[in-house]
Scaffold this motif. Structure first.
Motif, PDB file in Angstrom:
ATOM      1  N   GLY A 280       0.839  -1.207   0.000  1.00  0.00           N
ATOM      2  CA  GLY A 280       0.000   0.000   0.000  1.00  0.00           C
ATOM      3  C   GLY A 280       0.868   1.250   0.000  1.00  0.00           C
ATOM      4  N   LEU A 281       0.336   2.336  -0.535  1.00  0.00           N
ATOM      5  CA  LEU A 281       1.154   3.545  -0.706  1.00  0.00           C
ATOM      6  C   LEU A 281       0.587   4.743   0.059  1.00  0.00           C
ATOM      7  N   VAL A 282      -0.410   4.509   0.932  1.00  0.00           N
ATOM      8  CA  VAL A 282      -1.033   5.640   1.632  1.00  0.00           C
ATOM      9  C   VAL A 282      -0.985   5.478   3.152  1.00  0.00           C
TER      10      VAL A 282
ATOM     11  N   LEU B 217       9.476   0.370 -18.683  1.00  0.00           N
ATOM     12  CA  LEU B 217       9.747   1.810 -18.632  1.00  0.00           C
ATOM     13  C   LEU B 217       8.653   2.513 -17.833  1.00  0.00           C
ATOM     14  N   ARG B 218       7.439   2.114 -18.039  1.00  0.00           N
ATOM     15  CA  ARG B 218       6.319   2.735 -17.321  1.00  0.00           C
ATOM     16  C   ARG B 218       6.250   2.216 -15.872  1.00  0.00           C
ATOM     17  N   GLU B 219       6.293   0.899 -15.721  1.00  0.00           N
ATOM     18  CA  GLU B 219       6.130   0.338 -14.370  1.00  0.00           C
ATOM     19  C   GLU B 219       7.368   0.572 -13.501  1.00  0.00           C
TER      20      GLU B 219
ATOM     21  N   HIS C 148       8.802   3.231 -12.903  1.00  0.00           N
ATOM     22  CA  HIS C 148       8.825   4.539 -12.240  1.00  0.00           C
ATOM     23  C   HIS C 148       8.861   4.417 -10.713  1.00  0.00           C
ATOM     24  N   THR C 149       8.027   3.549 -10.159  1.00  0.00           N
ATOM     25  CA  THR C 149       7.901   3.489  -8.697  1.00  0.00           C
ATOM     26  C   THR C 149       9.243   3.131  -8.050  1.00  0.00           C
ATOM     27  N   ASP C 150       9.896   2.094  -8.556  1.00  0.00           N
ATOM     28  CA  ASP C 150      11.186   1.674  -7.985  1.00  0.00           C
ATOM     29  C   ASP C 150      12.257   2.744  -8.194  1.00  0.00           C
TER      30      ASP C 150
ATOM     31  N   HIS D 184       6.771  11.683  -1.626  1.00  0.00           N
ATOM     32  CA  HIS D 184       5.356  11.923  -1.310  1.00  0.00           C
ATOM     33  C   HIS D 184       4.613  11.430  -2.543  1.00  0.00           C
ATOM     34  N   LYS D 185       3.581  10.602  -2.335  1.00  0.00           N
ATOM     35  CA  LYS D 185       2.861  10.033  -3.481  1.00  0.00           C
ATOM     36  C   LYS D 185       1.407  10.442  -3.415  1.00  0.00           C
ATOM     37  N   LEU D 186       0.971  11.166  -4.395  1.00  0.00           N
ATOM     38  CA  LEU D 186      -0.435  11.553  -4.439  1.00  0.00           C
ATOM     39  C   LEU D 186      -1.053  10.935  -5.679  1.00  0.00           C
TER      40      LEU D 186
ATOM     41  N   LEU E 222       5.621  12.884 -12.834  1.00  0.00           N
ATOM     42  CA  LEU E 222       4.200  12.660 -13.119  1.00  0.00           C
ATOM     43  C   LEU E 222       4.058  11.512 -14.108  1.00  0.00           C
ATOM     44  N   PHE E 223       3.212  10.574 -13.786  1.00  0.00           N
ATOM     45  CA  PHE E 223       2.932   9.464 -14.698  1.00  0.00           C
ATOM     46  C   PHE E 223       1.613   8.857 -14.279  1.00  0.00           C
ATOM     47  N   GLY E 224       1.131   7.883 -15.039  1.00  0.00           N
ATOM     48  CA  GLY E 224      -0.108   7.238 -14.606  1.00  0.00           C
ATOM     49  C   GLY E 224      -0.912   6.682 -15.759  1.00  0.00           C
ATOM     50  N   HIS E 225      -2.217   6.676 -15.546  1.00  0.00           N
ATOM     51  CA  HIS E 225      -3.142   5.989 -16.450  1.00  0.00           C
ATOM     52  C   HIS E 225      -3.981   7.050 -17.169  1.00  0.00           C
ATOM     53  N   LEU E 226      -3.488   7.477 -18.327  1.00  0.00           N
ATOM     54  CA  LEU E 226      -4.132   8.570 -19.060  1.00  0.00           C
ATOM     55  C   LEU E 226      -5.607   8.283 -19.310  1.00  0.00           C
TER      56      LEU E 226
ATOM     57  N   VAL F  26      -3.525  10.387 -12.378  1.00  0.00           N
ATOM     58  CA  VAL F  26      -2.140  10.875 -12.347  1.00  0.00           C
ATOM     59  C   VAL F  26      -1.478  10.469 -11.027  1.00  0.00           C
ATOM     60  N   HIS F  27      -0.300   9.852 -11.117  1.00  0.00           N
ATOM     61  CA  HIS F  27       0.502   9.579  -9.927  1.00  0.00           C
ATOM     62  C   HIS F  27       1.503  10.712  -9.782  1.00  0.00           C
ATOM     63  N   VAL F  28       1.220  11.594  -8.818  1.00  0.00           N
ATOM     64  CA  VAL F  28       2.122  12.713  -8.568  1.00  0.00           C
ATOM     65  C   VAL F  28       3.137  12.240  -7.530  1.00  0.00           C
ATOM     66  N   ASN F  29       4.374  12.114  -7.942  1.00  0.00           N
ATOM     67  CA  ASN F  29       5.433  11.690  -7.015  1.00  0.00           C
ATOM     68  C   ASN F  29       6.373  12.868  -6.797  1.00  0.00           C
ATOM     69  N   VAL F  30       6.621  13.179  -5.529  1.00  0.00           N
ATOM     70  CA  VAL F  30       7.452  14.339  -5.217  1.00  0.00           C
ATOM     71  C   VAL F  30       8.644  13.900  -4.392  1.00  0.00           C
TER      72      VAL F  30
ATOM     73  N   ALA G 168      -7.584   8.017  -6.601  1.00  0.00           N
ATOM     74  CA  ALA G 168      -8.115   7.315  -7.774  1.00  0.00           C
ATOM     75  C   ALA G 168      -8.043   5.806  -7.597  1.00  0.00           C
ATOM     76  N   GLU G 169      -6.876   5.295  -7.138  1.00  0.00           N
ATOM     77  CA  GLU G 169      -6.749   3.835  -7.048  1.00  0.00           C
ATOM     78  C   GLU G 169      -5.899   3.363  -5.868  1.00  0.00           C
ATOM     79  N   HIS G 170      -5.236   4.266  -5.161  1.00  0.00           N
ATOM     80  CA  HIS G 170      -4.399   3.812  -4.039  1.00  0.00           C
ATOM     81  C   HIS G 170      -5.141   3.844  -2.714  1.00  0.00           C
ATOM     82  N   GLY G 171      -6.202   4.624  -2.628  1.00  0.00           N
ATOM     83  CA  GLY G 171      -6.961   4.731  -1.386  1.00  0.00           C
ATOM     84  C   GLY G 171      -6.643   6.033  -0.659  1.00  0.00           C
TER      85      GLY G 171
HETATM   86  C1  2HG Z   1       1.417   2.360 -10.827  1.00  0.00           C
HETATM   87  O1  2HG Z   1       0.571   2.775 -11.626  1.00  0.00           O
HETATM   88  C2  2HG Z   1       1.081   2.257  -9.389  1.00  0.00           C
HETATM   89  O2  2HG Z   1       2.538   1.973 -11.202  1.00  0.00           O
HETATM   90  C3  2HG Z   1       2.090   2.960  -8.460  1.00  0.00           C
HETATM   91  O3  2HG Z   1      -0.203   2.713  -9.138  1.00  0.00           O
HETATM   92  C4  2HG Z   1       2.153   4.433  -8.677  1.00  0.00           C
HETATM   93  O4  2HG Z   1       4.230   4.646  -7.509  1.00  0.00           O
HETATM   94  C5  2HG Z   1       3.187   5.191  -7.827  1.00  0.00           C
HETATM   95  O5  2HG Z   1       2.928   6.374  -7.515  1.00  0.00           O
END
Ligand code: 2HG
Ligand code: ZN
Length: 452
Positions: A73-75, A318-320, A322-324, A333-335, A365-369, A374-378, A405-408
């Motif tokens: 979980g991220l929240v 490349l897309r996935e 991002h988190t790591d 900070h993840k919004l 900024l990345f996510g599911h257009l 939008v996953h705002v990572n700071v 949107a999807e993390h809670g």
């Molecule tokens: C994703 O889309 C996950 O990869 C994680 O929801 C997003 O790290 C994130 O902010």
């Protein structure tokens, strides 16, 4: 009355009640490192009966609990805050046989998403849900936070896959709706209430999961773009021309550079662009032509096409990744916000400056257009400083979006729920919480602030 440790040990066996800090520490810190706290114990029940017995023991002792699956979980909702008992559901990992007539399977809360995907595939079906944490996240958590991921665009979030569930309530009683009847409107839909409740109304122990037909023909395109209006045009073309569209994600050049550096690889594209869309189509027969038509309609001639599983996976890392990559650069900070598509460009343009004004340094900024997600990572803001969170959430609401949107909501955004949902709705939520958990034992402080 025996003390709580003894009472729990009587239910699960003493070796499944952990109190040694060396054993409990991995349950006490979240994936991002932003949230951590001490657990009174970590209890590891083996089945629904043991979850119920453990919960009843905690209720007798007035002990609060935090349910935990894969701790992805991220929240901040899956780790303890102040001496709660962590219920690790990982041992409830059984996956039943797929019922091919209805396309459903009963899954234990502790089964990973990857294990569910593998069982589904072996039966010629698809789980219909996918995201980067697949190897660690568990189905109980997936349902408890109504997770989404890239394929939600076509198949919906976790909610769309819940044909029923079983859960333990705050007093240790068990509710069970696992018959999988597609028509069953006898009384209130309690399973629906538990989806997205983030462990605050009950502990999900099993889920009856609705599968999707397996779509073996897949093709992905990585599209470099100059602006969000080009991205909106592309999404419209994909919707119009490619009914096989399954995912439509995005990332920006800054994020791509961070990922490439972290993964020590070169960009597969000849030239950099401000924005990239990664779209994937899936069908029974080859969807390449459909995708090509959509790209042509959007005026795109420089997309990178991946039509085999290795090259598709190469694009998705490349897309996935991002988190790591972000985690390796600092404590973020993840919004996770949802923005109406017509406000997308405005939001993406303005958010980095707002972040800097609020004490953050770097915004990725990345996510599911396709879902406006939008996953705002700071990076560069103190983990305990709420100013960045406040600035991003304020702007989200200004744009007519949602704070989750999807993390809670978790503990991260509990302070914002009333602003986002309004006083009447939050009062109704509190009434539900009080009715099902009068002593506030289930994940206190997540979703709804405990103090009010
Ligand atoms: C994703 O889309 C996950 O990869 C994680 O929801 C997003 O790290 C994130 O902010
Ligand atoms: Zn996501």
């Amino acid at each position: 009355m025996p003390d709580l440790q003894q009472a729990l040990a009587e239910v699960v066996g003493s070796r499944h009640v952990l109190s040694d800090p060396e054993l409990t520490s991995s349950y006490e810190r979240d994936y991002t490192g932003r949230y951590e706290g001490r657990a009174r114990f970590v209890v590891r029940p083996a089945d629904t009966g043991e979850v119920a017995g453990s919960m009843a023991a905690c209720a007798r002792h007035g002990a609060a609990v935090v349910p935990q699956g894969g701790n992805t979980g991220l929240v901040g909702a899956s780790v303890p805050r102040s001496g709660e008992v962590v219920f690790s559901l990982q041992r409830l990992s059984e996956i039943g046989d797929v019922d091919p007539a209805v396309g459903q399977v009963i899954v234990g809360a502790g089964a990973t998403l990857a294990a569910l995907q593998a069982s589904a595939r072996a039966a010629g079906e698809d789980a219909g849900l996918d995201f980067a944490a697949r190897d660690s996240c568990t189905i109980g958590g997936v349902v408890a936070c109504d997770a989404g991921g890239a394929r939600a665009l076509r198949h919906g979030t976790a909610r769309a896959h819940v044909a029923g569930l079983e859960a333990v309530l705050a007093d240790g009683s068990v509710i069970s709706r696992l018959a999988g009847l597609s028509k069953d409107n006898a009384g209130y839909d309690l399973p629906a209430l538990l989806v997205g409740s983030e462990g605050t109304l009950g502990i999900i122990t099993r889920v009856r999961w609705k599968l999707e037909p397996l779509l073996p023909a897949r093709v992905a395109a990585l599209v470099p773009l100059q602006s969000t209006s080009e991205a909106a045009r592309l999404l419209a073309a994909l919707r119009a021309r490619a009914p096989s569209l399954e995912s439509c994600d995005f990332f920006l050049d800054e994020g791509l550079r961070l990922v490439l550096e972290h993964q020590r690889r070169e960009s597969p594209l000849r030239a950099a662009a401000p924005l990239y869309v990664l779209a994937e189509c899936a069908a029974r027969s080859d969807p390449t032509e459909e995708l090509a038509e959509a790209l042509e309609r959007a005026g795109i001639d420089d997309a990178l096409i991946a039509d085999d599983s290795t090259s598709r996976a190469g694009l998705w890392t490349l897309r996935e990744g991002h988190t790591d990559a972000i985690n390796a650069a600092g404590i973020p900070h993840k919004l996770d916000v949802g923005i109406p598509l017509e406000q997308f460009g405005r939001f993406l343009d303005r958010v980095p400056d707002a972040v800097v004004a609020a004490g953050g340094e770097r915004t990725i900024l990345f996510g599911h257009l396709g879902d406006g997600n939008v996953h705002v990572n700071v990076l560069g803001a103190d983990p305990g400083d709420p100013r960045v969170d406040n600035a991003v959430l304020e702007m989200t609401l200004e744009c007519g979006g949602t704070i989750s949107a999807e993390h809670g909501v978790g503990v991260e955004k509990a302070r914002w729920l009333e602003r986002a949902r309004g006083a009447a709705e939050v009062a109704a939520m509190r009434a539900i919480k009080r009715a099902l958990d009068p002593d506030n034992l289930l994940n206190p402080g997540a979703v709804l602030l405990s103090a009010d």
